[in-house]
Every structure is written in C-alpha cells, then in structure tokens.
Design a protein around this motif. Structure first.
Motif, PDB file in Angstrom:
ATOM      1  N   THR A  39      36.698  20.479 -40.851  1.00 36.28           N
ATOM      2  CA  THR A  39      37.070  21.103 -39.569  1.00 36.28           C
ATOM      3  C   THR A  39      38.246  20.384 -38.920  1.00 36.28           C
ATOM      4  O   THR A  39      39.190  21.019 -38.456  1.00 36.28           O
ATOM      5  CB  THR A  39      35.868  21.096 -38.608  1.00 36.28           C
ATOM      6  N   GLU A  43      40.081  21.169 -48.160  1.00 34.33           N
ATOM      7  CA  GLU A  43      39.023  22.134 -47.857  1.00 34.33           C
ATOM      8  C   GLU A  43      38.313  22.585 -49.133  1.00 34.33           C
ATOM      9  O   GLU A  43      37.088  22.693 -49.168  1.00 34.33           O
ATOM     10  CB  GLU A  43      39.615  23.344 -47.139  1.00 34.33           C
ATOM     11  N   ASN A  56      41.919  22.120 -38.350  1.00 39.24           N
ATOM     12  CA  ASN A  56      42.319  22.293 -36.952  1.00 39.24           C
ATOM     13  C   ASN A  56      43.613  21.550 -36.636  1.00 39.24           C
ATOM     14  O   ASN A  56      44.500  22.072 -35.948  1.00 39.24           O
ATOM     15  CB  ASN A  56      41.212  21.816 -36.014  1.00 39.24           C
ATOM     16  N   GLN A  76      32.679  17.996 -40.911  1.00 41.94           N
ATOM     17  CA  GLN A  76      33.511  17.506 -39.815  1.00 41.94           C
ATOM     18  C   GLN A  76      34.925  17.196 -40.288  1.00 41.94           C
ATOM     19  O   GLN A  76      35.909  17.516 -39.617  1.00 41.94           O
ATOM     20  CB  GLN A  76      32.882  16.254 -39.199  1.00 41.94           C
TER      21      GLN A  76
END
Length: 328
Positions: free
Chosen positions: A142, A85, A146, A139
């Motif tokens: 994410t 990230e 997740n 994307q």
C-alpha cells in the motif's frame, strides 16, 4: 517722408527676404531628429523588454525540464512499486492460500487440534507470524503504490503548469517580436552614422586576464567580441547575455545557471567598489541582463539584437541590481 509706393516696395522686399530665409532653414531635419531619437529610444526599451521575456522563457524551459525529470523519476518509482506489488501480492496470496487451506488456524481451532500445550503454543506462534507477515506485506504494498501514485500526480500537475507557462511565454514573445519588428522599421530609417555606431565592435585590443577560473572565463567572453546577439542563442556563433556568461564559466570548469536570474544568485555578493575581473554584473530591477567585469570600470556583454558582443563602461549598461563573484 516716404511715399506710399516706396512703403509698398520696402514691405515687398522684406516679405521676399523672409521667404528666402525660411526656405533655407532646416525645418525638416529639425522635426525628424526628435522622431528618430524617440524611435531609437523606443527600440531600446522594447529590446530591454525582450531581454526580460527571453530570460523568462528560458527559465520556464528549465522549470519544464526539471519537472519532466521529476515525472520520469515518479514513473520509475511507480514501475518499481508495481514490480514490488507483484512480489508482495504473491506473498499475500500464499498467506491467503495457507489460511484457506487451514494452515492459518484461529486460536480456538488451534486449541482443539493441539496434542499438547507445546503443540498449541507452536500453532499460536505460527498464526501470529502469518498474521504479521500478511499485515507487513500489505502495508508495504500500500505504501509503495500510494507514494508512487502521489509522486506521479504531483509531477504531472507540475509539468502541465510548466507547459501552460511556456505557452504563455511563447505568446508574449510573439507579441513582442511584432513590436520589435514595428520599431525596427523606424530604426532602419535612422542615419547610417547612428546604425554604424551600434554595429561597431568596440575595443578589440588584447587584454590581460588574471589567473584562475575567473580569468579563464573572462578570456572566453573577450574572445566572443564581435559576434552577434540572438535571443535564446547558446553559441558558439551568436549569444544572448546569459548564455555568454554561462558558457564562459563552463569553459573554466565552473557550472552556473542558464538564466540571468540564476546567475544573480551564483557565488557571493560583492559591492560596486570591489568589482574585479570575472565578476558577474546583473542589471535592472528585473535582473534581466547580465555582463562580466573586465576590471573595475569596464564589462563585456552581449547587449541586444543589432549590437555585437562588446566592451562597455560598467555603469553605462544600465542600473546595477547585484554583483556576484563566482571565484574567490
């Protein structure tokens, strides 16, 4: 004709004789023996229940370890996702900065500032590349976060469930320990002959074993004869039924599960008439006890508390649930 006084004398003699005979009869032992047998039966029933509970307890411990491993992996995945990230967010920030500084033009602005048709096409290509990179980075970011969050949530929930089950098993074990203690009080009152029979090591003679892993495992189990049974023990000075079988095969370089439940699925199934040395014999519908075949007639096992590891007739141990062959 017998006189009245004579009749009284005869009746008195009969009563006296009956009293002497009654006093000589072993009425107390006759009453105590069924109670002793009932107590021993109850003790054995409680020990069988304890064996199942012990296996349940061990299984939950294994489940907890597995779930903890899943949780550790999920935490590792999350840590990697957080690192990703940071990298991806830096990339996104650069793209955003480029947009704010005017590098990422709209189609209209690209047309207005272009010096030529080729310049316009170049600017539009740059816009598309920036947009694609931005979308891909977001994307990936994410998806990674997740996935790690979901894995952590799942593993955490599973761990909490296992902990609750473990606490429940601990409580059941404590309750059963109390029952066993009560039964043992009666058991301690049994004759020394009965208790000595239970404490006998049985056949301690040298027994030839076949070659291969099954033979080496059997030799290990036979070498443990005379050692005590202790719930949850993993050796080397005491055993429970499934730890003896697991360590026996481990000594032969074969890995099998810790519980009788796992061992009931090891290797392949064989019929009663096919039993040979080294086969794993699992007992009761609950599959809560396990032994190892010495041959087609005998088995060695850690049976229950108060009884050492010994050889017994295969069919005398209990109702057979399944027979598994690990080798061959």
């Amino acid at each position: 004709m017998v006189s009245q006084p004579s009749r009284r004398i005869v009746r008195g003699a009969l009563v006296a004789t009956a009293a002497v005979v009654a006093a000589a009869l072993p009425t107390a032992p006759a009453t105590a023996q069924p109670n002793a047998a009932d107590a021993l039966k109850k003790y054995n029933e409680l020990q069988e229940q304890a064996s199942k509970l012990n296996q349940d307890h061990l299984k939950v411990q294994d489940d907890l370890k597995a779930k903890q491993g899943e949780l550790d992996k999920a935490k590792g995945d999350l840590a990697n996702a957080q690192k990703a990230e940071e990298t991806l967010r830096g990339q996104v920030d650069l793209l955003t900065e480029a947009t704010n500084s005017g590098a990422n033009f709209s189609q209209i602005s690209a047309l207005l500032v272009s010096d030529s048709q080729q310049d316009f096409l170049n600017r539009m290509s740059a816009i598309n590349i920036l947009a694609a990179d931005n979308a891909e980075a977001l994307q990936k970011l994410t998806d990674a976060v997740n996935a790690a969050d979901n894995a952590t949530k799942t593993a955490t929930e599973a761990t909490e469930t296992s902990k609750k089950l473990l606490a429940e098993m601990d409580q059941k074990k404590a309750d059963l320990d109390k029952q066993l203690a009560d039964a043992k009080k009666v058991y301690d009152g049994l004759s020394s002959t009965v208790k000595n029979q239970m404490l006998q090591n049985g056949d301690m003679s040298n027994i030839s074993v076949p070659a291969g892993a099954a033979g080496r495992a059997l030799q290990f189990a036979l070498d443990q004869r005379g050692k005590p049974y202790v719930y949850g023990s993993n050796g080397p000075n005491s055993w429970d039924c499934s730890s003896l079988i697991q360590k026996a095969y481990a000594s032969a370089g074969v890995s099998i599960g810790r519980t009788s439940y796992a061992q009931a699925a090891a290797g392949r199934s064989v019929g009663r008439g096919e039993v040979k040395a080294g086969d794993i014999i699992v007992y009761y519908s609950s599959q809560s006890h396990v032994a190892m075949a010495v041959d087609g007639i005998r088995a060695v096992h850690a049976s229950t508390e108060g009884v050492p590891v010994k050889i017994a007739d295969i069919d005398s141990i209990g109702p057979i649930s399944v027979i598994r062959r690990v080798e061959g």
